[in-house]
Design an enzyme around this catalytic site. Structure first.
Site, mmCIF file in Angstrom:
data_model
loop_
_atom_site.group_PDB
_atom_site.id
_atom_site.type_symbol
_atom_site.label_atom_id
_atom_site.label_comp_id
_atom_site.label_asym_id
_atom_site.label_seq_id
_atom_site.Cartn_x
_atom_site.Cartn_y
_atom_site.Cartn_z
ATOM 1 N N ASN A 1 2.900 -1.275 11.603
ATOM 2 C CA ASN A 1 2.187 -0.115 12.158
ATOM 3 C C ASN A 1 0.942 -0.449 12.973
ATOM 4 O OD1 ASN A 1 0.921 -0.838 9.739
ATOM 5 N ND2 ASN A 1 0.093 1.213 9.480
ATOM 6 N N LYS B 1 3.827 -14.602 9.847
ATOM 7 C CA LYS B 1 5.113 -13.907 9.893
ATOM 8 C C LYS B 1 4.869 -12.420 10.153
ATOM 9 C CE LYS B 1 8.473 -11.511 7.560
ATOM 10 N NZ LYS B 1 8.557 -10.626 8.716
ATOM 11 N N GLY C 1 1.264 -4.387 3.708
ATOM 12 C CA GLY C 1 2.581 -3.757 3.762
ATOM 13 C C GLY C 1 2.740 -2.795 2.603
ATOM 14 N N GLU D 1 -3.069 -5.650 0.929
ATOM 15 C CA GLU D 1 -3.459 -4.318 1.401
ATOM 16 C C GLU D 1 -2.178 -3.500 1.481
ATOM 17 O OE1 GLU D 1 -6.305 -3.070 1.606
ATOM 18 O OE2 GLU D 1 -7.555 -4.863 1.604
ATOM 19 N N CYS E 1 -2.002 3.559 7.104
ATOM 20 C CA CYS E 1 -2.256 3.475 5.661
ATOM 21 C C CYS E 1 -3.441 4.347 5.279
ATOM 22 C CB CYS E 1 -2.494 2.028 5.255
ATOM 23 S SG CYS E 1 -3.725 1.238 6.286
ATOM 24 N N GLN F 1 12.682 5.002 8.999
ATOM 25 C CA GLN F 1 11.440 5.728 8.702
ATOM 26 C C GLN F 1 11.631 7.221 8.967
ATOM 27 O OE1 GLN F 1 8.407 4.419 7.357
ATOM 28 N NE2 GLN F 1 8.070 6.610 7.120
ATOM 29 N N GLU G 1 -11.004 -7.318 3.425
ATOM 30 C CA GLU G 1 -10.777 -7.916 4.736
ATOM 31 C C GLU G 1 -11.904 -7.488 5.668
ATOM 32 O OE1 GLU G 1 -6.725 -8.747 5.834
ATOM 33 O OE2 GLU G 1 -6.193 -6.790 5.034
HETATM 34 P P1 NAD Z 1 6.901 -3.795 4.196
HETATM 35 O O1 NAD Z 1 6.343 -4.067 2.848
HETATM 36 O O2 NAD Z 1 8.296 -3.366 4.312
HETATM 37 O O3 NAD Z 1 6.788 -5.101 5.104
HETATM 38 C C1 NAD Z 1 5.546 -5.772 5.287
HETATM 39 C C2 NAD Z 1 5.836 -7.223 5.642
HETATM 40 O O4 NAD Z 1 6.409 -7.880 4.500
HETATM 41 C C3 NAD Z 1 6.833 -7.403 6.784
HETATM 42 O O5 NAD Z 1 6.433 -8.480 7.591
HETATM 43 C C4 NAD Z 1 8.112 -7.706 6.046
HETATM 44 O O6 NAD Z 1 9.044 -8.422 6.814
HETATM 45 C C5 NAD Z 1 7.598 -8.547 4.893
HETATM 46 N N1 NAD Z 1 8.524 -8.629 3.754
HETATM 47 C C6 NAD Z 1 9.478 -7.731 3.385
HETATM 48 N N2 NAD Z 1 10.134 -8.182 2.294
HETATM 49 C C7 NAD Z 1 9.588 -9.376 1.959
HETATM 50 C C8 NAD Z 1 9.838 -10.328 0.917
HETATM 51 N N3 NAD Z 1 10.782 -10.132 0.012
HETATM 52 N N4 NAD Z 1 9.085 -11.421 0.875
HETATM 53 C C9 NAD Z 1 8.097 -11.629 1.785
HETATM 54 N N5 NAD Z 1 7.819 -10.783 2.795
HETATM 55 C C10 NAD Z 1 8.560 -9.656 2.884
HETATM 56 O O7 NAD Z 1 5.903 -2.768 4.892
HETATM 57 P P2 NAD Z 1 6.062 -2.077 6.342
HETATM 58 O O8 NAD Z 1 7.137 -1.053 6.238
HETATM 59 O O9 NAD Z 1 6.120 -3.108 7.416
HETATM 60 O O10 NAD Z 1 4.640 -1.370 6.512
HETATM 61 C C11 NAD Z 1 4.353 -0.097 6.007
HETATM 62 C C12 NAD Z 1 3.498 -0.204 4.762
HETATM 63 O O11 NAD Z 1 2.323 -0.949 5.056
HETATM 64 C C13 NAD Z 1 3.006 1.128 4.270
HETATM 65 O O12 NAD Z 1 3.149 1.203 2.874
HETATM 66 C C14 NAD Z 1 1.522 1.136 4.642
HETATM 67 O O13 NAD Z 1 0.698 1.939 3.845
HETATM 68 C C15 NAD Z 1 1.190 -0.299 4.508
HETATM 69 N N6 NAD Z 1 -0.020 -0.628 5.261
HETATM 70 C C16 NAD Z 1 -1.167 -0.858 4.565
HETATM 71 C C17 NAD Z 1 -2.351 -1.145 5.230
HETATM 72 C C18 NAD Z 1 -3.610 -1.418 4.461
HETATM 73 O O14 NAD Z 1 -4.486 -2.068 5.004
HETATM 74 N N7 NAD Z 1 -3.746 -0.949 3.225
HETATM 75 C C19 NAD Z 1 -2.361 -1.206 6.625
HETATM 76 C C20 NAD Z 1 -1.163 -0.957 7.303
HETATM 77 C C21 NAD Z 1 -0.002 -0.679 6.610
#
Ligand code: NAD
Length: 478
Positions: free
Chosen positions: A149, A172, A225, A247, A281, A328, A459
């Site tokens: 995002n 990554k 994520g 995060e 987020c 999504q 961060e």
């Molecule tokens: P996601 O958890 O699906 O993916 C995040 C990253 O993790 C991607 O690069 C993905 O390829 C990787 N990943 C997925 N499975 C993995 C595994 N088994 N091992 C290692 N890496 C793996 O999240 P998303 O859909 O990309 O992002 C949306 C989420 O991110 C939402 O929940 C949002 O709230 C959160 N987010 C949080 C913040 C914050 O700072 N708190 C900021 C932005 C987004």
């Protein structure tokens, strides 16, 4: 079509597979093909980082400063082109995307300066004649895993401090948005990061992400994520006894009190809940409103939503771009159905929209007459969907605001100094906003949350040193 390659050990590497990067505003528009790294590619990147670490961790601060400053200058000079790429691959509007690119440039500039400012401490010893020095050293090889995002700002706020403090990086990015990550990596490599110091491995979480998590050679992992992936990251890092920072999600409340300025409250809600298609987020997905202003607020917010244009992210006049992809969109629509089934009133929107090109367009959805225990108010939807919760007074508003498993950002709209001060002190969140949207932060101060939203050191700003360095205490008898 040429494939954008990974950067491993100072070389451009194909990877076994490639994937198309598709524009969510127009699914006929393929932005480019991007390599998908294999597990072995990721392992090579980690080995290259390990080999580069001894020299880089002892490199001069002037060299690191100059590289980061060069990265910043190129990002800022190419803001319009990079903003276009970002809007095209992620779907946020062009002004939002250019703003995000500028933010990435500012972050590299800030950490170029931090390279020169990292301080230690000299203390007297409790034992006569001995000197005590407390210094910070790089933590080592940092695995950086980012979400889709914020395709350039989140990578920037992890990569810049990692390099500034002398760490080597294996980066990554999210599978869905490799374009901005590739462009940023290309800039970093050309700015002079020595071979192996910075590595880009695009690809699947289950392959590349997992290779990072299971490697013995990674010293620290910084992850942004979802909560579900965050748990996996945490478990793997505990297994290897390595430092990690998470995060994750949010279910951020915006409280609107009877004494709020109505126009300010409506703007905070419209922006916080729906801009960037609600895919932040820090989005305000729970709008907690006291009963004296409730009906006027809902009427004014609904009017505001009627005026928002949902269309192609690159088109002039678009306020809200498409949802990022089909899965999504399916999730957003399924939560709209859940909200209706739970008895909430869909006051506005929620319709799937058709535009000139095929894309994932969804009208912002505002639910009213919701309760704090509904799933739409408890689970992160991560789309343009928000629920209004009617409450009696400030005390109930605060209690509802804090009644969540998350704790990233918490906002209040009020003209009462007393309530603002009380809320700042008692909101259970890492960030509090008064008369401002819950989303939208500065880059020189800490970012992060509490409870289920975050884990580990904050961060951004100088607080980033907590994660990217490790402290050494030295005792000397001269
Ligand atoms: P996601 O958890 O699906 O993916 C995040 C990253 O993790 C991607 O690069 C993905 O390829 C990787 N990943 C997925 N499975 C993995 C595994 N088994 N091992 C290692 N890496 C793996 O999240 P998303 O859909 O990309 O992002 C949306 C989420 O991110 C939402 O929940 C949002 O709230 C959160 N987010 C949080 C913040 C914050 O700072 N708190 C900021 C932005 C987004």
């Amino acid at each position: 079509m040429t494939v954008h390659q990974n950067f491993i050990a100072g070389r451009r590497v194909d990877g076994g597979e490639a994937a198309d990067n598709v524009n969510p505003s127009d699914t006929n528009d393929v932005i480019g093909a991007y390599a998908r790294a294999s597990r072995e590619d990721a392992q090579q990147a980690i080995a290259a980082a390990r080999a580069a670490f001894p020299a880089w961790s002892r490199s001069g601060i002037q060299q690191r400063h100059d590289i980061l400053l060069k990265v910043s200058a190129e990002i800022l000079a190419r803001r319009d082109e990079l903003g276009r790429l970002l809007a095209r691959e992620e779907g946020k509007t062009l002004p939002e995307a250019v703003g995000e690119v500028v933010r990435a440039g500012q972050i590299f500039d800030f950490f170029a300066g931090e390279t020169l400012r990292l301080a230690g401490e000299k203390l007297a010893s409790t034992r006569p004649g001995i000197e005590v020095d407390v210094t910070r050293e790089p933590v080592g090889i940092v695995g950086i895993i980012t979400p889709w995002n914020f395709p350039i700002a989140i990578p920037a706020w992890k990569i810049a401090p990692a390099l500034a403090y002398g760490n080597c990086v294996v980066f990554k990015p999210a599978d869905l948005v490799p374009g901005s990550a590739w462009a940023l990596s290309d800039i970093i490599v050309r700015a002079g990061a020595p071979a192996g110091v910075f590595n880009l491995v695009m690809g699947r979480g289950s392959v590349v992400g997992d290779a990072i998590l299971t490697s013995r050679d990674i010293d620290a992992v910084t992850f942004t994520g979802s909560v579900a992936t965050g748990r996996k990251v945490a478990a793997a890092c505990v297994e290897h006894m390595r430092k990690f920072q998470l995060e994750m999600g949010g279910k951020n409340p915006l409280v609107v009190l009877d004494d709020a300025d109505l126009a300010t409250a409506v703007e905070c809600a419209a922006n916080g809940a729906f801009f960037s298609t609600g895919q932040r987020c820090t989005a305000s997905s729970r709008i907690v409103v006291t009963e004296g202003i409730h009906d006027r607020f809902v009427a004014a917010l609904t009017e505001r939503l009627k005026g928002l244009v949902v269309d192609d992210a690159l088109k002039d006049g678009t306020h809200i771009g498409p949802v990022v992809d089909q899965s999504q969109l399916d999730q957003d629509i399924s939560y709209i159905d859940i909200g209706k089934a739970e008895g909430a009133r869909l006051a506005w929107g929620g319709e799937r929209l058709n535009r000139a090109a095929p894309g994932y367009y969804l009208q912002p959805a505002l639910f009213t007459e919701t309760t704090a225990d509904m799933r739409i108010n408890r689970e992160e939807i991560f789309g343009p969907v928000a629920g209004v919760i009617r409450v009696r007074d400030y005390d109930e508003a605060l209690s509802v605001a804090n009644d969540t498993a998350f704790g990233l950002s918490s906002g209040i709209c009020t003209t009462s100094l007393r309530h603002a001060a009380h809320f700042r002190r008692n909101a259970e969140a890492g960030m509090v906003m008064v008369n401002l949207p819950t989303a939208g932060v500065d880059y020189h101060v800490p970012f992060g949350g509490r409870k289920g939203s975050s884990y580990g050191p904050r961060e951004q700003g100088r607080y980033a040193a907590e994660f990217y360095t490790t402290v050494k205490t030295a005792y000397t008898l001269p």
